[in-house]
Design a protein around this motif. Structure first.
Motif, PDB file in Angstrom:
ATOM      1  N   LEU A 505     -13.898 -11.418  -4.198  1.00  0.00           N
ATOM      2  CA  LEU A 505     -14.471 -11.789  -2.913  1.00  0.00           C
ATOM      3  C   LEU A 505     -15.340 -13.040  -3.003  1.00  0.00           C
ATOM      4  CD1 LEU A 505     -15.419  -8.298  -1.387  1.00  0.00           C
ATOM      5  CD2 LEU A 505     -13.392  -9.702  -0.975  1.00  0.00           C
ATOM      6  N   ALA A 506     -15.949 -13.273  -4.142  1.00  0.00           N
ATOM      7  CA  ALA A 506     -16.859 -14.418  -4.260  1.00  0.00           C
ATOM      8  C   ALA A 506     -16.118 -15.743  -4.144  1.00  0.00           C
ATOM      9  CB  ALA A 506     -17.616 -14.338  -5.581  1.00  0.00           C
ATOM     10  N   ASP A 507     -14.942 -15.855  -4.809  1.00  0.00           N
ATOM     11  CA  ASP A 507     -14.246 -17.150  -4.805  1.00  0.00           C
ATOM     12  C   ASP A 507     -12.820 -17.079  -4.266  1.00  0.00           C
ATOM     13  OD1 ASP A 507     -12.933 -15.797  -6.804  1.00  0.00           O
ATOM     14  OD2 ASP A 507     -13.686 -17.058  -8.436  1.00  0.00           O
ATOM     15  N   GLY A 508     -12.317 -15.868  -3.929  1.00  0.00           N
ATOM     16  CA  GLY A 508     -10.988 -15.731  -3.361  1.00  0.00           C
ATOM     17  C   GLY A 508      -9.866 -15.743  -4.375  1.00  0.00           C
ATOM     18  N   ALA A 509     -10.164 -15.814  -5.670  1.00  0.00           N
ATOM     19  CA  ALA A 509      -9.119 -15.841  -6.688  1.00  0.00           C
ATOM     20  C   ALA A 509      -8.414 -14.492  -6.757  1.00  0.00           C
ATOM     21  CB  ALA A 509      -9.735 -16.179  -8.043  1.00  0.00           C
ATOM     22  N   VAL A 510      -7.128 -14.548  -7.147  1.00  0.00           N
ATOM     23  CA  VAL A 510      -6.351 -13.321  -7.293  1.00  0.00           C
ATOM     24  C   VAL A 510      -6.697 -12.696  -8.636  1.00  0.00           C
ATOM     25  CG1 VAL A 510      -4.058 -12.309  -7.420  1.00  0.00           C
ATOM     26  CG2 VAL A 510      -4.507 -14.180  -5.830  1.00  0.00           C
ATOM     27  N   ARG A 511      -7.264 -11.519  -8.567  1.00  0.00           N
ATOM     28  CA  ARG A 511      -7.670 -10.829  -9.791  1.00  0.00           C
ATOM     29  C   ARG A 511      -6.599  -9.858 -10.262  1.00  0.00           C
ATOM     30  NH1 ARG A 511      -9.231  -4.955 -10.000  1.00  0.00           N
ATOM     31  NH2 ARG A 511     -10.625  -4.746 -11.793  1.00  0.00           N
ATOM     32  N   GLY A 512      -5.796  -9.354  -9.325  1.00  0.00           N
ATOM     33  CA  GLY A 512      -4.742  -8.414  -9.671  1.00  0.00           C
ATOM     34  C   GLY A 512      -3.835  -8.183  -8.472  1.00  0.00           C
ATOM     35  N   VAL A 513      -2.859  -7.287  -8.642  1.00  0.00           N
ATOM     36  CA  VAL A 513      -1.930  -6.950  -7.564  1.00  0.00           C
ATOM     37  C   VAL A 513      -1.723  -5.429  -7.546  1.00  0.00           C
ATOM     38  CG1 VAL A 513      -0.710  -9.173  -7.629  1.00  0.00           C
ATOM     39  CG2 VAL A 513       0.093  -7.267  -9.055  1.00  0.00           C
ATOM     40  N   GLU A 514      -1.485  -4.915  -6.348  1.00  0.00           N
ATOM     41  CA  GLU A 514      -1.144  -3.492  -6.200  1.00  0.00           C
ATOM     42  C   GLU A 514       0.324  -3.371  -5.838  1.00  0.00           C
ATOM     43  OE1 GLU A 514      -2.184   0.508  -3.531  1.00  0.00           O
ATOM     44  OE2 GLU A 514      -3.416  -1.312  -3.317  1.00  0.00           O
ATOM     45  N   ALA A 515       1.070  -2.627  -6.643  1.00  0.00           N
ATOM     46  CA  ALA A 515       2.501  -2.435  -6.403  1.00  0.00           C
ATOM     47  C   ALA A 515       2.698  -1.416  -5.287  1.00  0.00           C
ATOM     48  CB  ALA A 515       3.192  -1.975  -7.680  1.00  0.00           C
ATOM     49  N   LEU A 516       3.472  -1.813  -4.263  1.00  0.00           N
ATOM     50  CA  LEU A 516       3.737  -0.953  -3.108  1.00  0.00           C
ATOM     51  C   LEU A 516       5.243  -0.825  -2.935  1.00  0.00           C
ATOM     52  CD1 LEU A 516       1.140  -2.550  -0.670  1.00  0.00           C
ATOM     53  CD2 LEU A 516       0.858  -0.456  -2.001  1.00  0.00           C
ATOM     54  N   VAL A 517       5.742   0.396  -2.876  1.00  0.00           N
ATOM     55  CA  VAL A 517       7.178   0.622  -2.799  1.00  0.00           C
ATOM     56  C   VAL A 517       7.640   0.554  -1.348  1.00  0.00           C
ATOM     57  CG1 VAL A 517       6.964   3.138  -2.647  1.00  0.00           C
ATOM     58  CG2 VAL A 517       9.075   2.113  -3.542  1.00  0.00           C
ATOM     59  N   ARG A 518       8.815  -0.040  -1.139  1.00  0.00           N
ATOM     60  CA  ARG A 518       9.462  -0.097   0.161  1.00  0.00           C
ATOM     61  C   ARG A 518      10.902   0.379  -0.002  1.00  0.00           C
ATOM     62  NH1 ARG A 518       4.880  -0.583   1.036  1.00  0.00           N
ATOM     63  NH2 ARG A 518       3.770  -2.176   2.244  1.00  0.00           N
ATOM     64  N   TRP A 519      11.419   0.951   1.090  1.00  0.00           N
ATOM     65  CA  TRP A 519      12.796   1.460   1.066  1.00  0.00           C
ATOM     66  C   TRP A 519      13.637   0.640   2.043  1.00  0.00           C
ATOM     67  CZ3 TRP A 519      14.427   6.999   3.035  1.00  0.00           C
ATOM     68  CH2 TRP A 519      15.810   7.185   2.828  1.00  0.00           C
ATOM     69  N   PHE A 711     -14.525  -7.022  -5.370  1.00  0.00           N
ATOM     70  CA  PHE A 711     -13.122  -7.287  -5.088  1.00  0.00           C
ATOM     71  C   PHE A 711     -12.724  -6.703  -3.733  1.00  0.00           C
ATOM     72  CE2 PHE A 711     -13.736  -6.543  -9.662  1.00  0.00           C
ATOM     73  CZ  PHE A 711     -13.456  -7.815 -10.144  1.00  0.00           C
ATOM     74  N   GLY A 712     -11.630  -7.225  -3.198  1.00  0.00           N
ATOM     75  CA  GLY A 712     -11.147  -6.714  -1.927  1.00  0.00           C
ATOM     76  C   GLY A 712      -9.679  -7.025  -1.717  1.00  0.00           C
ATOM     77  N   GLN A 713      -9.069  -6.297  -0.802  1.00  0.00           N
ATOM     78  CA  GLN A 713      -7.689  -6.534  -0.414  1.00  0.00           C
ATOM     79  C   GLN A 713      -7.527  -6.122   1.037  1.00  0.00           C
ATOM     80  OE1 GLN A 713      -6.366  -2.991  -3.165  1.00  0.00           O
ATOM     81  NE2 GLN A 713      -4.596  -3.493  -1.880  1.00  0.00           N
ATOM     82  N   GLY A 714      -6.539  -6.684   1.685  1.00  0.00           N
ATOM     83  CA  GLY A 714      -6.301  -6.378   3.089  1.00  0.00           C
ATOM     84  C   GLY A 714      -5.575  -7.515   3.753  1.00  0.00           C
ATOM     85  N   PHE A 715      -5.132  -7.278   4.988  1.00  0.00           N
ATOM     86  CA  PHE A 715      -4.360  -8.284   5.704  1.00  0.00           C
ATOM     87  C   PHE A 715      -5.184  -9.543   5.963  1.00  0.00           C
ATOM     88  CE2 PHE A 715      -1.098  -5.265   7.834  1.00  0.00           C
ATOM     89  CZ  PHE A 715      -0.623  -4.937   6.575  1.00  0.00           C
ATOM     90  N   ARG A 732      -0.411 -20.678  -6.949  1.00  0.00           N
ATOM     91  CA  ARG A 732      -1.412 -21.392  -6.161  1.00  0.00           C
ATOM     92  C   ARG A 732      -2.818 -20.971  -6.573  1.00  0.00           C
ATOM     93  NH1 ARG A 732       2.245 -20.121  -2.037  1.00  0.00           N
ATOM     94  NH2 ARG A 732       0.910 -18.399  -1.335  1.00  0.00           N
ATOM     95  N   SER A 733      -2.998 -19.683  -6.828  1.00  0.00           N
ATOM     96  CA  SER A 733      -4.308 -19.203  -7.228  1.00  0.00           C
ATOM     97  C   SER A 733      -4.705 -19.741  -8.582  1.00  0.00           C
ATOM     98  CB  SER A 733      -4.312 -17.673  -7.250  1.00  0.00           C
ATOM     99  OG  SER A 733      -5.551 -17.174  -7.693  1.00  0.00           O
ATOM    100  N   ALA A 734      -3.727 -19.861  -9.497  1.00  0.00           N
ATOM    101  CA  ALA A 734      -4.029 -20.359 -10.839  1.00  0.00           C
ATOM    102  C   ALA A 734      -4.414 -21.824 -10.800  1.00  0.00           C
ATOM    103  CB  ALA A 734      -2.816 -20.146 -11.747  1.00  0.00           C
ATOM    104  N   VAL A 735      -3.759 -22.568  -9.910  1.00  0.00           N
ATOM    105  CA  VAL A 735      -4.068 -23.992  -9.800  1.00  0.00           C
ATOM    106  C   VAL A 735      -5.481 -24.184  -9.257  1.00  0.00           C
ATOM    107  CG1 VAL A 735      -3.474 -26.123  -8.577  1.00  0.00           C
ATOM    108  CG2 VAL A 735      -1.675 -24.714  -9.571  1.00  0.00           C
ATOM    109  N   ARG A 736      -5.865 -23.307  -8.280  1.00  0.00           N
ATOM    110  CA  ARG A 736      -7.196 -23.391  -7.711  1.00  0.00           C
ATOM    111  C   ARG A 736      -8.243 -23.098  -8.784  1.00  0.00           C
ATOM    112  NH1 ARG A 736      -8.463 -19.109  -3.151  1.00  0.00           N
ATOM    113  NH2 ARG A 736      -6.377 -19.842  -2.575  1.00  0.00           N
TER     114      ARG A 736
END
Length: 736
Positions: A505-519, A711-715, A732-736
């Motif tokens: 949340l402090a700098d907006g960098a991607v710290r991780g990802v949550e895997a979400l299943v779709r059918w 940290f945070g996540q959401g639309f 893009r996050s790595a370049v930032r």
């Protein structure tokens, strides 16, 4: 009345003994008496006829013979009435015999002589019988001599032994008859005394004339019936029905009928239930009353009621079960067209059972049953259909669509507050399906429609109610087909993974990802997880599906870590059903070995329900995963079953604040911020990292950052992305 002690009881017992029936429904001794009386009267009639034809003494002087015959007839009738003979009657009989012999001069069939001895022979003692024989022979001799005969005409040698032997023979016959009747009565008495049925003889007004001794042993009535009447014995509430039953019994001679009622028991608050079998014997000359057999059937009735209760009630909650519901539903539909049916299902009850144990699950059902019952009207029927499903039957004015929906809302309001289970308060929700009869529905159809509505409600979110409409039927059919399709979706490679970034949340960098299943269904398109995940958990498909998600996420995670050349947390959701039905440790080891992902960059997200479990296998698996270096995140924190004790007990690395709390930040709820601050303080105190879920706008992000949320996540930060899009976002996050 005292039993077996006074003269009235003895008379009653004597009357009872005469019921030993023989022949054409007649007691044996009266049959003998009647036959003998008829024989005597025939003999006297023959004497009169012979006197009229050939009298020895002229008729104008022999008229005393007619008086003698009449007197002997009177004595015979007295005999029939069982009046005991006396010496005066013996003398009168002897005189009568002498007069008849004097006038008629004949002994037709020996009948006249027999008249003289029969009174004593039947009802006198042996000495009296011998005296009567002597008097009769003397009178006979006197009559013959007076009529002009001689001693040779008397024929004492012939008639004397004949009279004596006939008297003795009659005494033996009567002795045998009486012994037979006494034996029969004794047997009957033994049966009556040993019977648990109470025998009562009454008049038409049920006033008792006989009461068997069993009334003392069975009903403890030592002083007889209350008021000495059978009807007075019956409790007031049952007396009108008993009076109607008695009226039917009295309407026809010989009628028999049975009724069941209750009678009070001395020194007992509960009345006994009795079965009374009655017969109208008022026309029977040997009874002339009503005969009743009273049987105590209290134990039988209680057993029947207990078996019926077991057959029609749920043993856990005591509510009506499915069988009673169907019976009442069919009866209501037969009586009226206004019937409403509600089916209520508790969400995640299977998880409660798995997490807290079956005893806690049972306690939850009992608590819910009581809360629901208090929300219903007295005429509503609440039933338990097994498991976590309840039903409510509404009739009369409460069965309209509007009233049914209002009742459903009242029932759902039960779950607005936590319910105490296993010593802790638990948040539970439910869903309701509603069906209202249209005037043409039967019980099966209404049950089916309510079930369809419930299934639609289950797919519509938490705490929802749905009323059945015709168009919902196709929706239910589609859902059934979807459940069938889900079983083969994994083998057909129809599942795909999307990934939602988790930002700092402090700098907006991607710290991780949550895997979400779709059918991706070939005909339906993308099926939302809230539609197929519950199906997968219920069918057990969640175990192989979870294994596949874990492996795919680890493979993608390794590739992205190499791409950005820095650590990246890969978060994978794990259901409690995977811990219970499968082996999560083995699945994680296999995925790590296959992909090469470092264990420290894998985070397993579990719900609070996993922490609240008492299942030893789950605790063991979590401890093993922690030793492997795998991180554990607690998902949807604040809405489930956990407590501080659970947080301290299990190896938790991260708390994820449920989006329900995050969504209220910046809204009108003043209690939201204190709750979030308390969660943050607890997380920091336990040295856990914190992730806020469901961030929708910059205001929420700023507020959370100010509270110290890392940290945070959401639309508001990023929507879930497919693999290629996720790869680009990471670059893009790595370049930032």
């Amino acid at each position: 009345m005292a039993l077996g002690r006074d003269a009235g009881s003895w008379a009653s017992w004597s009357a009872l003994r005469s019921w030993a029936k023989v022949g054409a429904n007649q007691p044996l001794l009266p049959v003998v008496r009647r036959a003998f009386l008829a024989f005597l009267l025939v003999c006297l009639a023959i004497v009169v006829a012979q006197w009229a034809i050939t009298p020895v003494v002229p008729r104008d002087r022999s008229w005393p013979a007619l008086l003698a015959v009449a007197g002997l007839a009177v004595l015979a009738v007295l005999l029939f009435r069982r009046e005991r003979p006396t010496i005066v009657r013996d003398l009168f009989t002897a005189v009568g015999v002498g007069v008849v012999i004097w006038a008629v001069g004949a002994l037709p069939a020996g009948g006249v002589l027999f008249v003289g001895t029969s009174l004593r022979a039947l009802y006198g003692g042996l000495p009296g019988a011998l005296l009567s024989v002597g008097l009769t022979l003397t009178a006979m001799t006197t009559g013959v001599l007076t009529a002009g005969g001689s001693f040779s005409d008397v024929q004492l040698a012939q008639y004397g032994p004949g009279l004596l032997l006939s008297s003795l023979a009659l005494r033996l016959v009567l002795f045998a008859v009486r012994r037979y009747e006494t034996g029969t009565a004794a047997r009957f008495e033994a049966v009556v005394r040993s019977s648990r049925d109470v025998i009562v003889v009454t008049d038409a007004d049920t006033a008792a004339s006989y009461l068997s001794p069993a009334v003392v042993a069975v009903f403890r009535l030592t002083t007889g019936l209350p008021g000495n009447r059978l009807l007075d014995w019956i409790v007031d509430a049952d007396r009108p029905a008993a009076a109607a039953w008695l009226a039917r019994l009295l309407a026809e001679p010989g009628a028999a009928a049975t009724t069941q009622c209750r009678v009070p028991i001395p020194d007992d608050d509960r009345p006994a239930t009795v079965e009374i079998s009655g017969q109208n014997l008022l026309h029977d000359p040997n009874v002339r009353g009503l005969l009743f057999a009273v049987r105590d059937v209290t134990d039988r009735v209680l057993l029947t009621e207990r078996l019926r209760h077991q057959a029609y009630h749920d043993p856990l909650t005591g509510l009506a079960n499915r069988a009673l519901l169907r019976e009442r539903l069919a009866g209501a539909l037969g009586a009226t067209t206004d019937v409403g049916l509600l089916l209520l299902d508790i969400d995640s009850f299977t998880v409660v059972n798995d997490v807290l144990g079956h005893l806690a699950g049972d306690e939850l059902l009992i608590q819910v049953a009581g809360l629901l019952q208090r929300r219903l009207a007295p005429d509503d029927l609440l039933a338990s259909l097994g498991g976590d499903e309840f039903a409510v039957l509404l009739v009369a004015g409460r069965s309209t669509a509007r009233e049914a929906e209002r009742t459903a809302d009242d029932l759902l309001a039960v779950f607005d507050r936590p319910i105490e289970v296993a010593g802790d308060l638990r948040l539970v929700s439910a869903r309701v399906g509603i069906a209202v009869s249209d005037g043409d529905a039967d019980a099966d159809r209404l049950m089916r429609e309510a079930d369809i509505a419930l299934r639609i409600a289950k797919g519509a979110g938490r705490a929802r109610r749905v009323r059945y409409r015709t168009e919902l039927h196709q929706h239910a059919v589609d859902r059934e087909r979807l459940q069938v399709d889900a079983q083969g979706a994994l083998s057909r490679s129809e599942f795909v993974l999307h990934y939602q970034p988790i930002h700092t949340l402090a700098d907006g960098a991607v710290r991780g990802v949550e895997a979400l299943v779709r059918w991706r269904h070939p005909q339906r398109g993308t099926v939302p997880p809230d539609q197929f995940i519950p199906m997968a958990e219920g069918s057990g498909l969640i175990v192989p599906l979870g294994r596949w998600i874990l492996r795919q996420a680890c493979v993608s995670g390794v590739a992205w870590q190499r791409l950005i050349n820095q650590p990246l947390q890969i978060n994978v959701n794990v259901s409690v059903r995977q811990f219970v039905l499968g082996d999560v440790v083995a699945d994680v080891l296999a995925a790590l070995e296959h992909s090469g992902l470092p264990p420290g960059t894998l985070t397993l997200e579990i719900t609070e329900s996993v922490l609240a479990t008492e299942h030893d296998a789950i605790e063991s698996q979590l401890s093993t995963l922690r030793r492997l270096g795998v991180r554990i995140a607690l998902d949807d924190f604040g809405t489930g079953f956990s407590s501080l004790g659970h947080l301290h007990r299990y190896p938790i690395d991260e708390l994820k604040i449920d989006k329900m709390f995050v969504a209220r930040i910046g809204g009108d709820d003043p209690t939201c911020l204190p709750v979030v601050r308390a969660i943050m303080a607890m997380s920091h105190g336990l040295q856990l990292s914190t992730v806020a879920e469901g961030i929708e706008n910059d205001g929420q992000r700023a507020e959370l950052t100010a509270m110290g949320c890392e940290f945070g996540q959401g639309f508001g930060l990023s929507r879930p992305l497919e693999g290629a899009a996720m790869r680009a976002a990471l670059l893009r996050s790595a370049v930032r």
